[in-house]
Motif scaffolding. Structure first.
Motif, short mmCIF file in Angstrom:
data_model
loop_
_atom_site.label_atom_id
_atom_site.label_comp_id
_atom_site.label_asym_id
_atom_site.label_seq_id
_atom_site.Cartn_x
_atom_site.Cartn_y
_atom_site.Cartn_z
N LEU A 80 1.45 -1.18 -0.04
CA LEU A 80 -0.04 0.11 -0.42
C LEU A 80 1.05 1.42 -0.11
O LEU A 80 0.56 1.98 -0.75
CB LEU A 80 -1.18 0.12 1.33
N ALA A 81 1.49 1.56 0.63
CA ALA A 81 2.99 3.09 1.29
C ALA A 81 3.57 2.65 -0.31
O ALA A 81 3.78 4.16 -0.54
CB ALA A 81 3.65 1.98 2.08
N SER A 82 4.28 1.66 -0.72
CA SER A 82 5.05 1.85 -2.58
C SER A 82 3.86 1.83 -3.31
O SER A 82 4.72 2.35 -4.70
CB SER A 82 6.02 0.82 -2.45
N GLY A 83 2.76 1.33 -3.46
CA GLY A 83 1.77 1.83 -4.23
C GLY A 83 1.79 1.34 -5.09
O GLY A 83 1.88 0.87 -6.23
N ALA A 84 1.95 -0.49 -4.73
CA ALA A 84 1.73 -1.27 -5.60
C ALA A 84 0.47 -1.45 -5.80
O ALA A 84 -0.10 -1.42 -5.53
CB ALA A 84 1.85 -2.62 -4.95
N GLU A 85 0.40 -2.06 -7.33
CA GLU A 85 -0.42 -2.16 -8.32
C GLU A 85 -1.32 -3.64 -7.86
O GLU A 85 -2.20 -4.03 -7.90
CB GLU A 85 -0.26 -2.68 -9.99
N ILE A 86 0.29 -4.44 -7.76
CA ILE A 86 -1.03 -5.79 -7.10
C ILE A 86 -0.17 -6.20 -6.11
O ILE A 86 1.09 -6.22 -5.76
CB ILE A 86 -0.41 -7.08 -8.18
N ILE A 87 -0.49 -6.69 -5.27
CA ILE A 87 -0.20 -7.63 -3.73
C ILE A 87 -0.73 -8.89 -3.20
O ILE A 87 -1.76 -9.01 -3.45
CB ILE A 87 -0.87 -6.59 -2.39
N LEU A 88 0.59 -10.22 -3.30
CA LEU A 88 0.17 -11.50 -3.18
C LEU A 88 0.36 -11.64 -1.58
O LEU A 88 1.71 -11.64 -1.39
CB LEU A 88 0.16 -11.71 -4.13
N VAL A 89 -0.39 -12.55 -0.87
CA VAL A 89 -0.33 -12.55 0.35
C VAL A 89 -0.65 -13.96 0.46
O VAL A 89 -1.48 -14.37 -0.41
CB VAL A 89 -1.23 -11.60 1.45
N PRO A 90 -0.16 -14.49 1.62
CA PRO A 90 -0.70 -16.29 1.77
C PRO A 90 -2.16 -16.09 2.17
O PRO A 90 -2.39 -17.72 2.01
CB PRO A 90 0.56 -16.40 3.25
N GLU A 91 -2.35 -15.38 2.72
CA GLU A 91 -3.74 -15.63 3.09
C GLU A 91 -5.38 -15.64 2.36
O GLU A 91 -6.03 -15.83 2.16
CB GLU A 91 -4.35 -14.52 3.45
N ILE A 92 -4.66 -15.14 0.44
CA ILE A 92 -5.32 -15.21 -0.78
C ILE A 92 -5.08 -15.55 -1.42
O ILE A 92 -4.04 -15.63 -1.86
CB ILE A 92 -5.44 -13.41 -0.84
N LYS A 93 -5.53 -16.53 -1.91
CA LYS A 93 -5.88 -17.38 -2.90
C LYS A 93 -5.66 -16.74 -4.16
O LYS A 93 -6.11 -15.24 -4.11
CB LYS A 93 -6.34 -18.78 -3.03
N TRP A 94 -4.70 -17.09 -5.10
CA TRP A 94 -4.84 -16.07 -6.74
C TRP A 94 -4.68 -17.06 -8.07
O TRP A 94 -4.37 -18.14 -7.26
CB TRP A 94 -3.37 -14.59 -6.94
N ARG A 95 -5.24 -16.33 -8.82
CA ARG A 95 -4.52 -17.21 -10.00
C ARG A 95 -3.30 -16.74 -11.32
O ARG A 95 -4.29 -15.24 -11.04
CB ARG A 95 -6.00 -17.90 -10.84
N LYS A 96 -2.39 -17.11 -11.98
CA LYS A 96 -1.59 -16.09 -12.86
C LYS A 96 -2.50 -16.03 -13.97
O LYS A 96 -1.58 -14.99 -14.26
CB LYS A 96 -0.51 -17.60 -13.44
N GLU A 97 -3.88 -16.38 -14.37
CA GLU A 97 -4.21 -15.84 -14.90
C GLU A 97 -4.78 -14.50 -14.58
O GLU A 97 -5.33 -14.29 -15.95
CB GLU A 97 -5.56 -16.78 -15.74
N ARG A 98 -5.66 -14.50 -13.98
CA ARG A 98 -6.15 -13.14 -13.72
C ARG A 98 -5.05 -12.02 -13.44
O ARG A 98 -4.88 -11.26 -13.51
CB ARG A 98 -6.82 -13.55 -12.04
N ILE A 99 -3.95 -12.50 -12.52
CA ILE A 99 -3.24 -11.46 -12.56
C ILE A 99 -2.34 -11.16 -13.44
O ILE A 99 -2.45 -9.79 -14.34
CB ILE A 99 -2.00 -12.24 -11.80
N LEU A 100 -2.44 -11.48 -14.73
CA LEU A 100 -1.96 -11.28 -16.32
C LEU A 100 -3.25 -10.21 -16.78
O LEU A 100 -2.68 -9.25 -17.26
CB LEU A 100 -1.56 -12.51 -16.93
N LYS A 101 -4.44 -11.00 -16.67
CA LYS A 101 -5.40 -10.03 -17.02
C LYS A 101 -5.46 -8.80 -16.47
O LYS A 101 -5.60 -7.74 -17.06
CB LYS A 101 -6.61 -11.02 -16.93
#
Ligand code: F6P
Length: 323
Positions: free
Chosen positions: A183-204
């Motif tokens: 949040l502090a660095s203005g990251a466009e995406i943050i990935l954490v162990p607590e939240i599942k994510w899919r690589k296809e969605r990250i690319l989109k």
């Protein structure tokens, strides 16, 4: 004369020395004998401890790491190991034990408190900030500022080369560090162990940003998955140029920040005051800007909640398109 001991166990964190200093100065002010046990639980097993006087902690408040050293001690999780720890603790410091460390250290301190009458006080210190009961742990603020300093520099080169950077930060099982620094660095995406994510969605998501931004940063906790695999998927399925930068152990070192020194000083002072008041088997906490305590087994029985809204806010502020 009362005899107490202080030790640092588990992963080190910036501010541990400030906490040791506060414990030693407060104990000596109370006229008590204070022993520093070296290398965490190993020091109890091997009887490796030193008598600490005020002069022994001069000049340490600004130093990262721990003058008492700390080692991971799997033996402390065995019956024999714990028996040796308790036996020597009762000899060295029958009037109190102060344990400075992370969630694993608090659990081990709880195990010790169950096996003997020596009063135990926990001081939460971890760059992960993953200890239930306290809003903040010693070292967390220093670590997120270290990571922020690095990510701001990475943003410069990412912008020059119009690249996506996956910046891997510490956090084997929890994403508090990744979320705060993302949040502090203005990251466009943050990935954490607590939240599942899919690589296809990250690319989109990256593609939806790409034409409008000259650089994109993904802050990824080391426990959220493989940064290399994600980078290779993005490169193989788009024209995006990706690089991975792992911040690693620089997040564990450095001179502690004001926040980390403040927490360490208050916790160290209050830990001795609790022992003087006959209190025992408690953990020092900082809750809504006030000192509080919880039972020492509170972190073992509760899981600190990650505020997922912070990740959403970060993505919106980074310019994510409404879906
Ligand atoms: O618990 C703090 C921490 O720095 C984690 O963020 C990290 O995954 C782990 O310690 C590394 O442990 P070690 O120092 O034993 O490699």
């Amino acid at each position: 004369m009362k005899k107490i001991a202080v030790t640092t166990t588990g992963g080190d964190a910036p501010g541990m020395n400030a906490a040791i200093r506060a414990v030693v100065r407060s104990a000596n002010f109370a006229g008590w004998k204070i022993f520093g046990v070296k290398r965490g639980w190993w020091g109890f097993i091997e009887n490796d401890f030193i008598h600490l006087r005020n002069g022994d902690v001069s000049g340490v408040i600004a130093r990262g790491g721990t003058i008492l050293k700390t080692h991971r001690c799997p033996l402390s999780r065995t019956k024999e190991g714990m028996a040796a720890i308790v036996r020597n603790l009762k000899k060295i410091a029958p009037d109190g034990l102060i344990v400075i460390g992370g969630d694993g250290s608090m659990s081990a301190a709880y195990e010790v408190s169950k096996r003997c009458a020596v009063p135990v006080i926990g001081i939460p210190a971890s760059i992960d900030n993953d200890i239930a009961g306290t809003d903040e742990t010693i070292g967390f603020d220093t670590a997120i500022n270290t990571a922020l300093y690095a990510i701001d520099k990475i943003r410069d080169t990412a912008t020059s080369h119009e690249r996506v950077f996956i910046v891997e930060v510490m956090g084997r099982s929890r994403g508090f560090l990744a979320t705060s620094v993302g949040l502090a660095s203005g990251a466009e995406i943050i990935l954490v162990p607590e939240i599942k994510w899919r690589k296809e969605r990250i690319l989109k998501t990256l593609l939806s940003f790409e034409r409008r931004k000259s650089s994109l940063i993904i802050v990824m906790a080391e426990g959220a998955g493989s940064s290399e695999e994600l980078a290779s998927y993005i490169s193989s399925n788009s024209k995006i140029h990706v690089r991975v930068s792992k911040l690693g152990y620089i997040q564990r070192g450095g001179s502690p920040s004001v926040d980390s020194r403040f927490l360490a000083s208050i916790f160290g002072y209050e830990a001795v005051r609790l022992l003087k008041g006959g209190r025992k088997n408690l953990m020092c906490c900082w809750v809504r800007d006030r000192f509080k305590t919880v039972p020492i087994d509170y972190p073992a029985k509760h899981r600190k909640k990650l505020d997922r809204k912070l990740i959403l806010i970060s993505e919106v502020l980074a310019g994510k398109k409404y879906e």
